[in-house]
Scaffold this motif. Structure first.
Motif, PDB file in Angstrom:
ATOM      1  N   GLU A   1       7.607  -2.157  12.926  1.00 53.01           N
ATOM      2  CA  GLU A   1       8.467  -3.251  12.453  1.00 53.01           C
ATOM      3  C   GLU A   1       9.680  -2.776  11.644  1.00 53.01           C
ATOM      4  N   SER A   2       9.655  -1.509  11.202  1.00 55.86           N
ATOM      5  CA  SER A   2      10.821  -0.991  10.469  1.00 55.86           C
ATOM      6  C   SER A   2      11.853  -0.394  11.425  1.00 55.86           C
ATOM      7  N   GLN A   3      11.533  -0.407  12.714  1.00 52.46           N
ATOM      8  CA  GLN A   3      12.442   0.209  13.693  1.00 52.46           C
ATOM      9  C   GLN A   3      13.043  -0.817  14.649  1.00 52.46           C
ATOM     10  N   THR A   4      12.815  -2.102  14.377  1.00 51.78           N
ATOM     11  CA  THR A   4      13.371  -3.125  15.272  1.00 51.78           C
ATOM     12  C   THR A   4      14.878  -3.238  15.046  1.00 51.78           C
TER      13      THR A   4
ATOM     14  N   ALA B   1       3.309   5.540  -9.074  1.00 56.26           N
ATOM     15  CA  ALA B   1       2.999   4.883  -7.797  1.00 56.26           C
ATOM     16  C   ALA B   1       2.060   5.711  -6.916  1.00 56.26           C
ATOM     17  N   TYR B   2       2.417   6.951  -6.639  1.00 58.58           N
ATOM     18  CA  TYR B   2       1.533   7.770  -5.794  1.00 58.58           C
ATOM     19  C   TYR B   2       0.513   8.563  -6.614  1.00 58.58           C
ATOM     20  N   THR B   3       0.817   8.813  -7.907  1.00 61.29           N
ATOM     21  CA  THR B   3      -0.131   9.596  -8.708  1.00 61.29           C
ATOM     22  C   THR B   3      -1.448   8.850  -8.895  1.00 61.29           C
TER      23      THR B   3
ATOM     24  N   ASN C   1      18.388   3.230   8.216  1.00 61.98           N
ATOM     25  CA  ASN C   1      17.459   4.363   8.167  1.00 61.98           C
ATOM     26  C   ASN C   1      16.038   3.942   8.546  1.00 61.98           C
ATOM     27  N   GLY C   2      15.813   2.650   8.724  1.00 61.15           N
ATOM     28  CA  GLY C   2      14.522   2.164   9.208  1.00 61.15           C
ATOM     29  C   GLY C   2      13.366   2.435   8.267  1.00 61.15           C
ATOM     30  N   LYS C   3      13.611   2.265   6.984  1.00 59.69           N
ATOM     31  CA  LYS C   3      12.532   2.548   6.019  1.00 59.69           C
ATOM     32  C   LYS C   3      12.393   1.416   5.011  1.00 59.69           C
ATOM     33  N   ILE C   4      11.165   1.282   4.523  1.00 58.70           N
ATOM     34  CA  ILE C   4      10.876   0.369   3.417  1.00 58.70           C
ATOM     35  C   ILE C   4      10.574   1.229   2.188  1.00 58.70           C
ATOM     36  N   PRO C   5      10.838   0.701   0.980  1.00 62.46           N
ATOM     37  CA  PRO C   5      11.321  -0.636   0.673  1.00 62.46           C
ATOM     38  C   PRO C   5      12.812  -0.814   0.943  1.00 62.46           C
ATOM     39  N   THR C   6      13.168  -2.062   1.237  1.00 65.05           N
ATOM     40  CA  THR C   6      14.566  -2.475   1.327  1.00 65.05           C
ATOM     41  C   THR C   6      14.664  -3.837   0.653  1.00 65.05           C
TER      42      THR C   6
ATOM     43  N   GLN D   1       0.819  -1.221   0.000  1.00 59.46           N
ATOM     44  CA  GLN D   1       0.000   0.000   0.000  1.00 59.46           C
ATOM     45  C   GLN D   1       0.851   1.269   0.000  1.00 59.46           C
ATOM     46  N   SER D   2       2.148   1.108   0.249  1.00 56.08           N
ATOM     47  CA  SER D   2       3.058   2.261   0.185  1.00 56.08           C
ATOM     48  C   SER D   2       3.516   2.416  -1.259  1.00 56.08           C
ATOM     49  N   GLY D   3       3.339   3.615  -1.815  1.00 55.74           N
ATOM     50  CA  GLY D   3       3.754   3.852  -3.199  1.00 55.74           C
ATOM     51  C   GLY D   3       5.238   3.591  -3.398  1.00 55.74           C
ATOM     52  N   ASN D   4       6.051   3.938  -2.401  1.00 52.44           N
ATOM     53  CA  ASN D   4       7.495   3.717  -2.533  1.00 52.44           C
ATOM     54  C   ASN D   4       7.806   2.228  -2.691  1.00 52.44           C
ATOM     55  N   CYS D   5       7.048   1.396  -1.998  1.00 46.67           N
ATOM     56  CA  CYS D   5       7.248  -0.059  -2.094  1.00 46.67           C
ATOM     57  C   CYS D   5       6.593  -0.603  -3.363  1.00 46.67           C
TER      58      CYS D   5
ATOM     59  N   SER E   1      18.470   0.106  -0.272  1.00 45.37           N
ATOM     60  CA  SER E   1      17.242   0.828   0.095  1.00 45.37           C
ATOM     61  C   SER E   1      17.132   2.065  -0.783  1.00 45.37           C
ATOM     62  N   GLU E   2      16.135   2.886  -0.528  1.00 50.15           N
ATOM     63  CA  GLU E   2      15.732   4.043  -1.331  1.00 50.15           C
ATOM     64  C   GLU E   2      15.089   3.536  -2.626  1.00 50.15           C
ATOM     65  N   SER E   3      13.790   3.717  -2.710  1.00 48.14           N
ATOM     66  CA  SER E   3      13.020   3.134  -3.810  1.00 48.14           C
ATOM     67  C   SER E   3      13.586   3.461  -5.186  1.00 48.14           C
ATOM     68  N   ASN E   4      13.986   4.703  -5.394  1.00 46.15           N
ATOM     69  CA  ASN E   4      14.415   5.061  -6.746  1.00 46.15           C
ATOM     70  C   ASN E   4      15.818   4.528  -7.065  1.00 46.15           C
TER      71      ASN E   4
ATOM     72  N   ASN F   1       5.140  -4.073   8.750  1.00 44.98           N
ATOM     73  CA  ASN F   1       4.085  -3.183   9.251  1.00 44.98           C
ATOM     74  C   ASN F   1       4.742  -1.992   9.964  1.00 44.98           C
ATOM     75  N   ILE F   2       4.830  -0.865   9.232  1.00 45.89           N
ATOM     76  CA  ILE F   2       5.537   0.285   9.810  1.00 45.89           C
ATOM     77  C   ILE F   2       4.740   0.900  10.957  1.00 45.89           C
ATOM     78  N   LEU F   3       3.413   0.791  10.901  1.00 50.55           N
ATOM     79  CA  LEU F   3       2.596   1.396  11.971  1.00 50.55           C
ATOM     80  C   LEU F   3       2.782   0.636  13.291  1.00 50.55           C
TER      81      LEU F   3
ATOM     82  N   GLU G   1      10.383  13.387  -8.168  1.00 50.60           N
ATOM     83  CA  GLU G   1       9.390  12.573  -7.440  1.00 50.60           C
ATOM     84  C   GLU G   1       9.658  12.617  -5.941  1.00 50.60           C
ATOM     85  N   GLN G   2      10.909  12.478  -5.540  1.00 53.44           N
ATOM     86  CA  GLN G   2      11.206  12.412  -4.104  1.00 53.44           C
ATOM     87  C   GLN G   2      11.163  13.769  -3.416  1.00 53.44           C
ATOM     88  N   TYR G   3      11.378  14.838  -4.184  1.00 51.87           N
ATOM     89  CA  TYR G   3      11.448  16.152  -3.524  1.00 51.87           C
ATOM     90  C   TYR G   3      10.177  16.979  -3.697  1.00 51.87           C
TER      91      TYR G   3
HETATM   92  N1  LIG Z   1      13.062   7.994   0.267  1.00 47.09           N
HETATM   93  C1  LIG Z   1      12.604   6.706   0.699  1.00 47.09           C
HETATM   94  C2  LIG Z   1      11.362   6.873   1.512  1.00 47.09           C
HETATM   95  C3  LIG Z   1      10.981   5.580   2.175  1.00 47.09           C
HETATM   96  C4  LIG Z   1       9.885   5.785   3.191  1.00 47.09           C
HETATM   97  O1  LIG Z   1       9.645   6.906   3.705  1.00 47.09           O
HETATM   98  N2  LIG Z   1       9.228   4.701   3.532  1.00 47.09           N
HETATM   99  C5  LIG Z   1       8.176   4.762   4.500  1.00 47.09           C
HETATM  100  C6  LIG Z   1       6.984   4.001   3.970  1.00 47.09           C
HETATM  101  S1  LIG Z   1       6.355   4.774   2.524  1.00 47.09           S
HETATM  102  C7  LIG Z   1       8.681   4.112   5.775  1.00 47.09           C
HETATM  103  O2  LIG Z   1       9.374   3.140   5.739  1.00 47.09           O
HETATM  104  N3  LIG Z   1       8.346   4.700   6.927  1.00 47.09           N
HETATM  105  C8  LIG Z   1       8.674   4.107   8.184  1.00 47.09           C
HETATM  106  C9  LIG Z   1       9.404   5.029   9.067  1.00 47.09           C
HETATM  107  O3  LIG Z   1       9.785   6.136   8.634  1.00 47.09           O
HETATM  108  O4  LIG Z   1       9.597   4.639  10.204  1.00 47.09           O
HETATM  109  C10 LIG Z   1      12.341   5.798  -0.499  1.00 47.09           C
HETATM  110  O5  LIG Z   1      12.038   6.319  -1.567  1.00 47.09           O
HETATM  111  O6  LIG Z   1      12.454   4.564  -0.360  1.00 47.09           O
END
Ligand SMILES: N[C@@H](CCC(=O)N[C@@H](CS)C(=O)NCC(=O)O)C(=O)O
Length: 199
Positions: A38-41, A164-166, A50-55, A9-13, A65-68, A33-35, A98-100
């Motif tokens: 689970e990205s901060q374990t 993705a997000y559009t 950086n604790g972000k998805i996608p990875t 459901q995340s456009g980046n993923c 990491s970093e979708s683009n 599940n970022i809510l 897209e990212q900025y």
């Molecule tokens: N610039 C990163 C952004 C990634 C991003 O912000 N992912 C969000 C989900 S859309 C995330 O993992 N958030 C969890 C957090 O920040 O703890 C990319 O393009 O991959």
């Protein structure tokens, strides 16, 4: 097998999932599940500090990491990139845009409306994002009224990243009917062989 940590459901993923589907690259999708944090374990932060998805986890144990950046990696030497130096730079121009200028408006407005249910304390931020988000959509629409895809005649990762997000921008309060060239482009992408929906 290649592993992708994400949430569809995340456009980046989703943009990563869409490219892998177009390229028919086999992979295992591991839902994070970022809510629920689970990205901060400790375990996940070893994969992406950086604790972000996608990875992405490659079979040799390396991570990306970093979708683009992930799109750029998988698109290399395929028709989702360009064989021309300027073409590759134009794709990069849209990926940075897209990212900025796009994702921080459209994705955040969508998060506030669709996920958080528009809490009153974020209403002013949401309204401001409508202005910047519409500016980004107008720029995309302008380009797409000249060329069928963002970098000319051929679909590229610039289109995948921005699609993705559009295509779910209405979930952030944006009216896509105001942008006919975007609507036609969405349809072109949706009907491309290998397309996979966000749901
Ligand atoms: N610039 C990163 C952004 C990634 C991003 O912000 N992912 C969000 C989900 S859309 C995330 O993992 N958030 C969890 C957090 O920040 O703890 C990319 O393009 O991959």
């Amino acid at each position: 097998m290649l592993k992708v940590y994400g949430d569809i459901q995340s456009g980046n993923c989703y943009k990563v999932k869409l490219l892998l589907s177009f390229l028919d690259i086999e992979h295992e999708w591991l839902h994070v599940n970022i809510l629920d944090g689970e990205s901060q374990t400790h375990e996940f932060l070893k994969k992406n500090p950086n604790g972000k998805i996608p990875t992405v986890e490659f079979t040799d144990g390396r991570f990306l990491s970093e979708s683009n950046a992930i799109l750029t990696y998988f698109a290399e030497d395929t028709h989702y990139s360009s064989s021309d130096k300027f073409g590759r730079a134009k794709i990069a121009q849209w990926l940075f845009f897209e990212q900025y200028s796009h994702e921080p408006c459209i994705a955040v407005a969508r998060f506030i409306q669709f996920y958080l249910g528009m809490p009153i304390e974020r209403k002013a931020e949401y309204e401001a994002l409508q202005i910047s988000g519409n500016k980004a959509l107008a720029l995309i629409n302008d380009q797409l009224s000249v060329t069928p895809y963002l970098v000319g005649e051929q679909i590229s990762i610039a289109d995948i990243a921005l699609y993705a997000y559009t295509h779910v921008a209405h979930q952030g309060g944006f009216e896509l009917a105001l942008y006919p060239s975007i609507e036609a482009w969405c349809l072109r992408i949706k009907t491309s062989p290998g397309y996979i929906a966000m749901a």
